[in-house]
Design an enzyme around this catalytic site. Structure first.
Site, PDB file in Angstrom:
ATOM      1  CE  LYS A   1      -2.012  -4.292   4.090  1.00  0.00           C
ATOM      2  NZ  LYS A   1      -2.394  -5.315   3.108  1.00  0.00           N
TER       3      LYS A   1
ATOM      4  CB  THR B   1      -0.918   0.019   1.248  1.00  0.00           C
ATOM      5  OG1 THR B   1      -1.414   1.355   1.467  1.00  0.00           O
ATOM      6  CG2 THR B   1      -0.165  -0.393   2.513  1.00  0.00           C
TER       7      THR B   1
ATOM      8  CD  GLU C   1      -1.921   5.104   5.168  1.00  0.00           C
ATOM      9  OE1 GLU C   1      -1.384   5.098   6.280  1.00  0.00           O
ATOM     10  OE2 GLU C   1      -2.465   6.110   4.692  1.00  0.00           O
TER      11      GLU C   1
ATOM     12  CE1 TYR D   1      -3.752  -1.745   6.008  1.00  0.00           C
ATOM     13  CE2 TYR D   1      -2.862   0.331   5.182  1.00  0.00           C
ATOM     14  CZ  TYR D   1      -3.456  -0.901   4.945  1.00  0.00           C
ATOM     15  OH  TYR D   1      -3.738  -1.281   3.652  1.00  0.00           O
TER      16      TYR D   1
END
Ligand code: NAP
Ligand code: G4F
Length: 341
Positions: free
Chosen positions: A154, A126, A128, A150
């Protein structure tokens, strides 16, 4: 013989689009899901594909379950889309998020390495992971700086994927996908929160304002249907790699509200600033948008904008749905649903 694919996270937004795509390519699709007390197959029913998928029990935290599945079915391809995917929740549940989104990937890769080394693996990485961005736009070589549990989890999963590729020769691809949306997006994510609200507003199901967090944040939003095809393409290429998938455009939350509002016949005037901002319908003078501190995050990712040049060159990536078309697609679908219910 039909190719076989396992999709974890089959009940989510991407799971449904990917399953539909692979079924059209005559794959045998195993949909991995976790049992819930309520029906979680709504999206697969809406796609009209629930009956075509063989559903199997799956839990990211249960290594024994993952080993049994991979040993027994030995799929040609494994798409790991399962995750605690809502960034805001990752501050409330950091340990679970890191275990599921980080360790869960180690479990799957270990099972592949041990029981089915020929299985090709896709990891849902991601944007992110770029977090506090170190470069604009972001590419495969931009340094990472995650801003949430998160993002951290990831990133661990991403590097694990790269490491299993380099250490054990597992065909493991990491797709660094920027935000992708659709009428199947979960209602807690900001785009769908906005479109479900406007759908309720125009069908007179609400007369309350919508409460949101920081409206200045910018995201690179594409259409989920376009992105799942590229997941498949990554696994068909000669060698495993890491790819950024993005549109190369960025828009603020405020911009998304204005666009959706405009489609619904609202022109919005903004008053106040930051946590005290309101959006007022010019015609009626009614407040329809309000900011609320509750929806602000402890650490923000202010802007994301990707450069998908590598995917364009190697995989033939192209966007088929523009930003404005995406806004229209999502609000029209939600208005249809609101009228039916
Ligand atoms: P989503 O709609 O939230 O779906 C997540 C899926 O994961 C759901 O099927 C969920 O099952 C399942 N899941 C969650 N925790 C699990 C667990 N412990 N064990 C087994 N299954 C579990 O997410 P999405 O938007 O389709 O995204 C797919 C993947 O891409 C995710 O990994 C996400 O982090 C990543 N990603 C998404 C985007 C995006 O913009 N959409 C961008 C980059 C990366 P339930 O239905 O039971 O909750
Ligand atoms: O829609 P969001 O919740 O998505 P976010 O945090 O960008 O994460 C999504 O995209 C990631 C890819 O970059 C995925 F990896 C991840 O799984 C997920 O699919 O929030 C977008 C932005 C945030 O900056 C948030 O602070 O919108 C801002 N926002 C402002 N008000 C809000 C709200 N977000 C939500 N969900 N709700 C609000 O009221």
């Amino acid at each position: 013989m039909n190719k076989t694919a396992m999709i974890s996270g089959i009940t989510g937004q991407d799971g449904g689009y990917l399953a539909k795509f692979l079924l059209e390519k005559n794959y045998k699709v195993y949909g991995l899901y976790r049992r819930g007390a309520t029906d979680t197959f709504g999206k697969l029913k809406e796609h009209g594909i629930l009956e075509k998928i063989e559903l199997l029990d799956f839990e990211l935290l249960e290594f024994s379950n993952i080993c049994r599945l991979i040993r027994h079915y030995q799929p040609d391809e494994f798409y790991n889309l399962a995750a605690q995917s809502f960034v805001a929740t990752s501050w409330a549940e950091p340990i679970y998020t890191v275990q599921a989104d980080g360790m869960g990937v180690v479990y799957i890769l270990e099972a592949i390495r041990e029981f089915s080394p020929k299985t090709k693996f896709y990891q849902a990485s991601t944007s992110e992971m770029f977090g506090k961005v170190q470069e604009i736009p972001q590419t495969e070589t931009t340094p990472f700086y995650p801003r949430s549990p998160y993002g951290v989890a990831k990133l661990m999963a991403h590097w694990t994927c790269v490491n299993y590729r380099e250490s054990f020769g597992v065909f493991a691809c990491s797709g660094i996908l920027f935000n992708h949306e659709s009428p199947m997006r979960g209602k807690e994510f900001v785009t769908r929160k906005i479109t479900t609200y406007f759908a309720d507003l125009v069908t007179n199901k609400t007369d309350m304002p919508l409460e949101l967090g920081n409206l200045n944040i910018k995201r690179d939003w594409g259409f989920a249907g376009d992105y799942v095809e590229m997941m498949w393409k990554m696994l068909q290429y000669d060698s495993p790699d890491t790819y950024v998938l993005a549109t190369g455009e960025t828009h603020s939350i405020r911009d998304f509200i204005e666009e959706v509002g405009h489609i619904c016949g609202y022109e919005i005037e903004w008053h106040g600033k930051e946590e005290c901002e309101t959006g007022v319908d010019k015609k009626t003078g009614k407040t329809i948008i309000k900011t609320n501190k509750k929806f602000y995050r402890p650490a923000e990712v202010d802007i994301l904008i990707g450069n998908p040049e590598k995917a364009r060159k190697v995989l033939g990536w192209r966007q088929t749905v523009s930003y404005k078309e995406l806004c229209r697609m999502m609000i029209e679908a939600d208005i249809d649903r609101a009228k039916k219910n």
